[in-house]
Design a protein around this motif. Sequence first.
Motif, PDB file in Angstrom:
ATOM      1  N   LEU A 179      52.723  44.148  69.948  1.00 23.49           N
ATOM      2  CA  LEU A 179      52.898  42.941  69.772  1.00 23.49           C
ATOM      3  C   LEU A 179      54.039  42.490  68.560  1.00 23.49           C
ATOM      4  CD1 LEU A 179      52.080  40.403  71.031  1.00 23.49           C
ATOM      5  CD2 LEU A 179      50.587  39.682  69.893  1.00 23.49           C
ATOM      6  N   GLU A 180      55.453  41.517  69.414  1.00 21.02           N
ATOM      7  CA  GLU A 180      56.318  41.394  68.366  1.00 21.02           C
ATOM      8  C   GLU A 180      56.024  40.084  68.295  1.00 21.02           C
ATOM      9  OE1 GLU A 180      59.776  42.967  68.320  1.00 21.02           O
ATOM     10  OE2 GLU A 180      58.933  45.517  67.814  1.00 21.02           O
ATOM     11  N   LEU A 181      56.125  39.149  68.130  1.00 24.71           N
ATOM     12  CA  LEU A 181      55.604  37.669  67.372  1.00 24.71           C
ATOM     13  C   LEU A 181      55.963  36.804  66.484  1.00 24.71           C
ATOM     14  CD1 LEU A 181      52.791  36.413  68.925  1.00 24.71           C
ATOM     15  CD2 LEU A 181      54.995  35.786  70.405  1.00 24.71           C
ATOM     16  N   GLU A 182      57.340  37.215  65.753  1.00 25.53           N
ATOM     17  CA  GLU A 182      57.944  37.228  64.272  1.00 25.53           C
ATOM     18  C   GLU A 182      58.998  35.871  64.582  1.00 25.53           C
ATOM     19  OE1 GLU A 182      58.974  40.756  61.320  1.00 25.53           O
ATOM     20  OE2 GLU A 182      60.204  40.407  63.826  1.00 25.53           O
ATOM     21  N   GLY A 205      57.820  35.530  59.329  1.00 30.22           N
ATOM     22  CA  GLY A 205      58.748  34.313  59.576  1.00 30.22           C
ATOM     23  C   GLY A 205      57.686  33.073  60.413  1.00 30.22           C
ATOM     24  N   ASN A 206      56.680  33.271  60.556  1.00 31.77           N
ATOM     25  CA  ASN A 206      55.605  31.981  61.080  1.00 31.77           C
ATOM     26  C   ASN A 206      55.275  31.479  59.606  1.00 31.77           C
ATOM     27  OD1 ASN A 206      55.612  32.325  64.122  1.00 31.77           O
ATOM     28  ND2 ASN A 206      54.733  34.751  63.491  1.00 31.77           N
ATOM     29  N   PRO A 207      55.485  29.453  60.613  1.00 29.69           N
ATOM     30  CA  PRO A 207      54.830  29.127  59.051  1.00 29.69           C
ATOM     31  C   PRO A 207      53.057  28.789  59.004  1.00 29.69           C
ATOM     32  CG  PRO A 207      55.446  27.795  60.970  1.00 29.69           C
ATOM     33  CD  PRO A 207      55.683  29.342  61.587  1.00 29.69           C
ATOM     34  N   PHE A 208      52.522  29.905  58.238  1.00 29.80           N
ATOM     35  CA  PHE A 208      51.577  30.161  58.419  1.00 29.80           C
ATOM     36  C   PHE A 208      50.679  29.514  56.366  1.00 29.80           C
ATOM     37  CE2 PHE A 208      51.282  34.516  60.013  1.00 29.80           C
ATOM     38  CZ  PHE A 208      50.789  33.839  61.810  1.00 29.80           C
ATOM     39  N   PRO A 209      49.421  28.645  57.052  1.00 25.50           N
ATOM     40  CA  PRO A 209      49.365  28.107  55.898  1.00 25.50           C
ATOM     41  C   PRO A 209      49.624  28.845  54.571  1.00 25.50           C
ATOM     42  CG  PRO A 209      47.845  27.936  57.114  1.00 25.50           C
ATOM     43  CD  PRO A 209      48.824  28.500  57.942  1.00 25.50           C
ATOM     44  N   GLY A 300      54.588  37.038  53.303  1.00 26.39           N
ATOM     45  CA  GLY A 300      54.730  36.149  51.602  1.00 26.39           C
ATOM     46  C   GLY A 300      53.348  35.193  52.237  1.00 26.39           C
ATOM     47  N   THR A 301      53.121  34.485  53.171  1.00 26.59           N
ATOM     48  CA  THR A 301      51.828  34.157  52.596  1.00 26.59           C
ATOM     49  C   THR A 301      50.350  35.147  53.969  1.00 26.59           C
ATOM     50  OG1 THR A 301      52.358  32.839  55.053  1.00 26.59           O
ATOM     51  CG2 THR A 301      52.775  32.049  52.652  1.00 26.59           C
ATOM     52  N   PRO A 302      48.749  34.734  53.511  1.00 30.24           N
ATOM     53  CA  PRO A 302      47.645  34.718  54.454  1.00 30.24           C
ATOM     54  C   PRO A 302      47.826  33.949  55.473  1.00 30.24           C
ATOM     55  CG  PRO A 302      47.134  33.223  52.875  1.00 30.24           C
ATOM     56  CD  PRO A 302      48.826  32.999  52.530  1.00 30.24           C
TER      57      PRO A 302
END
Length: 335
Positions: A179-182, A205-209, A300-302
Motif C-alpha cells: 500500500l502506497e499513500l505518500e 509526506g503526510n501531515p501526521f500530528p 519524520g513524525t510518528p
Amino acid sequence: VSTQSTGRDPKRFLSMDITAAKQPKSMQPKEDVKSMTISSLKQYPSLTGLGFPKTLVNLTISGLNYRHLDTRICALQHLQKLDLSDNRLRKLPLQLWRMECLSCLNVSRNQIPELPSGIKPSDPFNRTISVLDMSSNSLSSFPDSLRYCKSIRSLKLSNNSINIIPNFIKQWSQTLRSLELENCNLRNLPAAFRDFYFNDLKLSGNPFPPALRNCEVYKATSHSRPGTPGSLMAQCAKALRRYAVTITYTDDRLYPDHVVSYTHSVQHCRSCLRLLSESCVVFYEQIDLKTIAVEASRLGTPVFITSFACGRECLQRVTAGRRVAPAHLFFRAER
C-alpha cells in the motif's frame, strides 16, 4: 457496364458487405502478438488499419498525452496488464470494468478525479484486478467503488488529496500486501490497520500530528453512530462480528450495501474487547509501523491509529497501559 455483359445483379453488388471481403495476408493482424508497447503516435494503430491484436496480454500506452481511452482496448478479451501512465486521461470508461481478464492496471500520472459511476459489484474487473496504480492523479478522496474489489494485492494512491482511509479496507486484510499513500493529506490511520501485515507500506509526506511527550493517547472525543441504541441493524452487525462472519460488498445478493457498511463500522473496545454498537469514545494512539509492515517508509513524525473505547474507564486503562489483551488480537476473525 450492362448487366447482360457482366451477368451480375446490380442490387446484389451494391448491397455486398465490403468488410466481409478477405484481406491480404500483409493486411491481417498477427495473431501471436502477446505484448505491445506504444510510445509514439506513429506506433498507434489507426482506426482503418489492423487495430490491436486480439491475442494481446500486455499493453503499454505511455507518454502520448492520451486524453480518452480507446474503447477498442476494452474489447481485448485476453488482456491482463494495461499501462496507461504518463498521459492526460481525465476519466476511465465503464467498459473497462467489463473486461474479463484484467489483473493489473496502471493509470498513474494522469488527471483522473474519480472512478466512473455505475460500477456494479458483479463486474468482472472487481473479481480479477489485483494490482492498481492510481498515484499522481486528481483524486480528492479514496475511491468509493473500490469497495467492490475482492482481492487487491497492491494499491498505489500516492500524490493525491486523500485525507481518510475508509472502513471497507478491512475486507482486504488477507490479500492487500503493498500500500502506497505518500504525499496525501492523512492525519491518522483507521483501526482496521491492526488487522494487516503489509510487505510494503509507504506513508511518508503526510501531515501526521507531532509526537506526544507524556501520553500516547490524544484527541479523545465522544462519538455516536447513526441510529438508536439497540437498533436491528446494530444487533445484526454485532451478531455477524461475534460469530466471525465476514461479509463484503461483493455479496450484493445476500446483503445490501448499507448493512455491509454498518457492519464494517462496528469496532471493538481497545481495552475490554467488547463489540461497540452506538456510542463510544474515539481516540488515537501512536503506533510503530514495524508491527503492521515488514518494510515501511521512514517518517519524520510518528503515526497515529484510530482506536475506540466503551467509555472513560476503558480509556483510562489504555492511557495507563493496563490493557486486557494485546493489540494483535484485535478485530481478528476467521475468514
